[in-house]
Every structure is written in C-alpha cells, then in structure tokens.
Design a protein around this motif. Sequence first.
Motif, PDB file in Angstrom:
ATOM      1  N   ARG A   4     -51.194 -16.853  -1.569  1.00  0.00           N
ATOM      2  CA  ARG A   4     -52.469 -16.739  -1.769  1.00  0.00           C
ATOM      3  C   ARG A   4     -53.091 -15.478  -1.927  1.00  0.00           C
ATOM      4  NH1 ARG A   4     -55.061 -20.212   2.814  1.00  0.00           N
ATOM      5  NH2 ARG A   4     -53.650 -21.733   2.023  1.00  0.00           N
ATOM      6  N   LEU A   5     -52.454 -14.424  -0.997  1.00  0.00           N
ATOM      7  CA  LEU A   5     -52.965 -13.050  -0.886  1.00  0.00           C
ATOM      8  C   LEU A   5     -52.555 -12.487  -2.404  1.00  0.00           C
ATOM      9  CD1 LEU A   5     -53.943 -10.674   0.689  1.00  0.00           C
ATOM     10  CD2 LEU A   5     -51.639 -10.185   1.236  1.00  0.00           C
ATOM     11  N   ASN A  19     -41.916 -12.753  -0.883  1.00  0.00           N
ATOM     12  CA  ASN A  19     -42.128 -13.142  -2.089  1.00  0.00           C
ATOM     13  C   ASN A  19     -41.091 -13.591  -3.034  1.00  0.00           C
ATOM     14  OD1 ASN A  19     -45.027 -12.932  -2.912  1.00  0.00           O
ATOM     15  ND2 ASN A  19     -44.866 -11.087  -3.807  1.00  0.00           N
ATOM     16  N   MET A  23     -48.564 -15.679   1.616  1.00  0.00           N
ATOM     17  CA  MET A  23     -48.423 -14.463   0.726  1.00  0.00           C
ATOM     18  C   MET A  23     -48.763 -14.927  -0.510  1.00  0.00           C
ATOM     19  SD  MET A  23     -47.247 -11.508   0.943  1.00  0.00           S
ATOM     20  CE  MET A  23     -46.124 -11.290   2.228  1.00  0.00           C
ATOM     21  N   LEU A  28     -55.272 -13.664  -4.901  1.00  0.00           N
ATOM     22  CA  LEU A  28     -56.492 -12.970  -4.630  1.00  0.00           C
ATOM     23  C   LEU A  28     -56.478 -11.633  -5.181  1.00  0.00           C
ATOM     24  CD1 LEU A  28     -59.441 -12.826  -3.066  1.00  0.00           C
ATOM     25  CD2 LEU A  28     -58.062 -11.834  -1.142  1.00  0.00           C
ATOM     26  N   THR A  29     -55.269 -10.779  -4.795  1.00  0.00           N
ATOM     27  CA  THR A  29     -55.129  -9.670  -5.623  1.00  0.00           C
ATOM     28  C   THR A  29     -55.251  -9.585  -7.202  1.00  0.00           C
ATOM     29  OG1 THR A  29     -53.729  -9.145  -3.602  1.00  0.00           O
ATOM     30  CG2 THR A  29     -53.646  -7.525  -5.352  1.00  0.00           C
TER      31      THR A  29
END
Lengths: 540, 224
Positions: free
Chosen positions: A3-4, A282, A1, A7-8
């Motif tokens: 990492r996502l 999160n 999560m 990236l976002t």
Amino acid sequence: MQRLARLTRRCLTALDAIASRVYGWPWNPLHQSGTVAVAMLLALVGTGIYLLLVYRLGAPADSVARIAADPWLGSWIRTLHRYASDLFVLAAALHAARMFAQGRDWGPRTLAWVSGVLLLLLGLLCAWTGYVMAWDTFGERLAREGARLLDVLPVFSEPLSRIFAGDGAVPSAFFFVNLFAHIVLPLGAGVGLWLHVSRLARPTLLPPTRVMWSILGALTVASVLWPAALGSAADAFTLPLSTPLDLVAAWWLPLSERMSAGAAWSVASVIFIALLLVPRFNRRPRTGAWAPSHVDTRLCTGCNQCPQDCPWDAITMVKRDDDRPTLVAHVDASKCVSCGVCAGSCAPMGVGPLGRSGRDQLSVLRTRILPEITAQPSAIVAVCCAQAPASHIAALRARGAAIHDVPCVGNLHSSVVELLVRQGARGVIVCGCPPRDCVGREGPKWLGERFYAQREAELQPRVDTARVWVATLATGDLAGTLSTFDDFAQRVAALPSPDREHDVQLQAECEPVAAAAPATAPATAPATAPATAPATAPAQ
Amino acid sequence: MTPRQSPVQLARAVVVSAVALALLAYASAVPWSYHSGHAARLRLSWSARPERIETCRTLSEAELAARPAHMRQRVECEGHAATYLLRVSVDSQLVNESVVHGAGLRNDRPMYLLRDVDVAPGTRRIRVSFTRREQTDDDAAAFAPAAASDADTGMYAGRAQREATERARRAGAAVPAQLVIDTTLTFADRGVHVITFDPERRSLQVSRGALERSTSPPTVPHDY
C-alpha cells in the motif's frame, strides 16, 4: 508495504506528470534522479577541493567567513557546494522512492538497495560534518547535538559535550577529526557507489549531457544570485536567537533535539533497519510474473545475443550437454530480475521468463488481439507497456486503437509485430516508457535497436516498416501521445489496405536448423536486405 | 520521436527551474529559532578526580614475610571513589541538586560534570557547592604517609616513603572535599556564564571568557 508503495507511486506519478509537462519527457530530471545524485557527488568533490585549499583548521569560522565574503570565487563555490549537497540528498531520496514504488528493491536488486540506503546515510553524515566545519551557530548546534547523541554511547572516555562548554577553547583536534571525516566519508561513498552499480551490466552514471549541464549551470546561477546564509561565528558565551537550518540535509535536527538521546538513537535505528529490510518485506515468490528467465536448450542456437542484452549480466554462455557444437545460454536465477529483455532478444524465441517468451507472446496474441483485428481490419494496434499511464491507454482506445499490453516493451518479440502486420493490422504502434524510467532498465533502448538498427532479434525485412512505429508514453504528456498516434494514423491511412496472410506460423519459421547441422547463426537471420529504418526513427 | 521544445515551453522550464532553485536556496537556510531573546544561562562544567575513601592498615612483619618479596606493600588500602552533592542556588533559591559520581562502571574514573541552568537575565547571586557525601572520621589520617620502615633494605629501600608519596599524589589530584563559590553575576540577554573547577587553584572559578563578555563587571568570586 504494498500500500505504501502504491501511495509513493501515485505521488511520483503526479510529480513526473508536472516535470514532463515542463521539461519534456526526454529531459525530465525526475527520471534521472540516480544519475543526478552522482553528478552532484562530482560537483561536491570539485568544489570541495577548492574549499579544502582555503579552509584553515586553526580558525574555522574566520576562514569560512572569509570564503563567504569573497564575491569572485569563494562565495559562489561555497554556495554551490552547499546546494549540490542538498540536491544530492533530494535526488538520492527521490531515486530510492522511485525504486521502492516500482518494486525494484528486492531479489537481485537487494545489494543496490542496501548500498543506496548507506549512500544516502553517508550523504547526510557528510553534510553534518560539513556544516560543523563552518563553525557558525548552526555548525555549533549540530556539533552539540552530535556530542549529546554520542555521549550516551559507551565509546568515549570523556563526554564530548564538554568540548563546547566554554571552560576552554574547542581543541583543534576536534576540527581535524571532523575534517578527516568530511573527506573520508565521500571516499566511502565512492566505494558504496561501486557496490551500488556492481550488479549492472551497463550502469548509467551520469545524466544526459544537456540535463547535467543545465542543472549545474542553474545551480551556479543560483549560487551567485542567492549566496548561502552563514550564521554568526559560534560563541559558547552567547545563546543565539536563531540559526539557519538546512531543511534538506539536516531535516532530522529539530526532531532529534526534542527527544532524549536514547529515544533519538532508537528512532533512527528503527528507521535505518526498516529501510535495510525493505527488500525483505517487498520480495515476491519467484513464480508467475516474478519467475526467473528460462532457456529452452532445444531452441537455443548459441548466438550469444541474450547475454549481451541482459541488463543484469544474468545470462552466460556455457557448454551444452548434448552433441551440438554450439554453446547454450544459461540463466543465473539469483541475478535475474525477470525483466524479460532476453525474450525480445532471442530470434528462435527460446528464452524468457515463464509465459513471456516469444512463443508465449505469439500464443497470447492469437487468442486476444487477432480476433479483434479480424473483426475490424482497419484497426491500429497499440502495443503498450503495462507501466504506461492508464489515461493514455484509455485515450488511445477511444481513438479506436486495439490495445495489446506487454509487461515491458523490451520483452516484445519482433515476431509479435510481424504477425500483427501480416495478419492485416493497418498499423502497429509500440508504446514504451521514457527510456530512463523503464522498470526493465533497457527495454525501450533495445526495442528501438531491434526495430531500426538490425539488432537481434530484428524486425524482419518482410515486414512493411511503414506500418510500424515506436512511441513513448510519458506521464503528463497525453497531448504528445495523442499527437504521435494521430500522425501515425494519418500515415497508415494513406497506405493501401493491408494484405492479410492466412495461416502464418511464425513459431515454425523460427525453429532452429536440424540438431545435426552446426547452428552458428539463428534460423531467423535475415536472408535478404535489412529492413530500412523510417526516416524519422525515434531517438534513443 | 524526441519532442522539440517551443520557446514558450523553454520559458516555462526556465521559470519553473528558477522557482525550484529559489525553494532549494530557502530550504537550505531556513531561519530557525533557538533561544528566546530574554534568556540567560549558567553553565557548570568541569572534570575532576573523585577522592578515594579508603580504610588503610599497616601489615605486620609476619604478614609481609609471608608474601613474595615484590608484593610486600606495607600499607594496604581498600575503598571506593567518593560521590559528591552538587547544589546550585540562584538568588538563594535552589535550582539544581544532584549527586555526581565518577565515570566508569566502578565510578572510579574522573567525574565529568556539565549542567546548564536557565536563569533570567540581570544581576543574580549564584551559589554553587560541590560537597563530598561520604564522611570520614579523619581525612588526614586516611591519606597519612606510613612510617618509614627500617625493614626496607636493598632494592626495596625507601618503598614505604614511595607508597606514602603516591597516596599523597592521588589525594592531591582529587577534587577537594568541599568546593563552594558564592558570587554575584550579571547575566546579559542570551549571555552565558561558565563556572569551572580550576585544578591549580583547587577552587571553583567563573570562566574568564564569560567575564570578558559581561556587560557589567561582575563581583570578584569569593572562593572557599
């Protein structure tokens, strides 16, 4: 999560850089995504009322075709309605992505996140029913897909798909129910919006006037220039070669049509539940950087400033449990997002998240930056938000600035700047984020008022404000950052060398008055004339 | 400090905004293929009640006397809803064969049938049969009215006849044991013909909407 989220964040940073370069950071519409979505909702209601007046349930396709053929009003209002719905979906999705990337989606923000996800879903459903109202080939396609999906649920006694088979006219009750849903869903969105901002002390619902009217004006011009396509009227006895597809509001349709109804429901449910559970995935332990604010009751003078500054209404004033006559601040940990804005608001430096109160900030300063200033007396200190772009900070360092980073400039206590100036810094430039992109919501706003508008805890009159400047570090505007820094460096270079005071003990100066005396005003209240604001105070 | 925008920056903002709006306008109505140009479809759509396959028996006077007065139903039936075999042939080639049940957990609700069969455009011989799968020795016997009874007197007078009428009504509301339509239809490119069950004629019919749109007049459907 995580990492996502990173990236976002990288993707958004790239987009922000482009938008800031094009529009300038004060008018970057990407920073206003949430308020733009609300503005679009209002535009949808306004245009929708007109369309409702001329729409006929008995002849949906004919009435919409007549609206589309009216060049004076109907065509562009209908198109504006459609473009506004697309922009609503885009803005809401972008807003959600930004909150996710910045970690602003858990703890006390969970309600805002969950209601936001529901609002986005309502937006998609509303677009769905809106397209069905037009009853062109695309509307019929959406209706067929909706009926196919609903028919697998044990809800309706007769399969809905047969409504569109052609062995009878589509009943007007269908269009009535669809219209009813199209009107009720936005009412639900109103309730959702209220929930969405209910935890905020001062929700900002609309973008700056210039941004809002620019977007509405541009959408209107686009509506006139490029009227939205309308497919041919739905006909159960003809297979359309193609239909117009709204890739923004109906992006899911090509995917859904390729799946069985059960698979489509499964995928949609998984996505929806995953989105709802983002706050769960999160969330961080409420320690360290995420610890809620804490009040040192010994230092609290009951001045009522931190409740006024808290963007989340997490602080209230309650009765003391000792014999002092004042109230004392109390932090509701379940509402506190650890933004630290209260740390900058407390004159006696008695409140703030763990390790981030004014006193903690002074301690950090003494160990990290003051030795650097002592070694290099002509240095300019750049106090930068930790969220500021790394390239900007590197560029400032390359210009010879001593960098002191803080979690958010809203945390920064004015005593830190005072100490820097009194300890001999040639100048102090405080670099915050664009106000609408602040992770602490109101950091740059309160910072400006504390430095230039006498808001508690204000910059003391004894500080030479000519040596202090507030700047904005906006992604994509490195030239602006360097230009601001260079201008400031030139100004302070023209000033006489700073006098270095020795043994400044600001903590002691900020101690509240003796417990026995009524402490109606903070001990640091200005005793002399207020500091004069610079002639070119930053706009907030 | 709030930066000012130069005319060049303003022009750049206008151009970028125009491009973004053009993209939004395009994305708002992307042409998207749905059906091939050389395709046609036969659609079967109807709803009808399945017949009820029942075994009925007339209760004896002793059995009736043992029951409360309001429960003295002369003929008691036990059974289940019938199932039907749907067969669709295009140019004598079987393209769909399936069993159709009534809706509901016990399959005793009306049947809702919706089938789309892709066919090549042109003139095609279409044969659709909808046949009850369960065989009964004598359908008429299953729904035959019970004989009137002299025992029905007072407020129960004529009940046997009412029971018989009700069974006959239910039988009449159900779909016939066999429905067949064998016809020739001309399918235009992207044309759709709909075959439906007409409850008044109690037969399968080609929907009028399809016939009116047909480029050439179809043959008159032959009903069985």
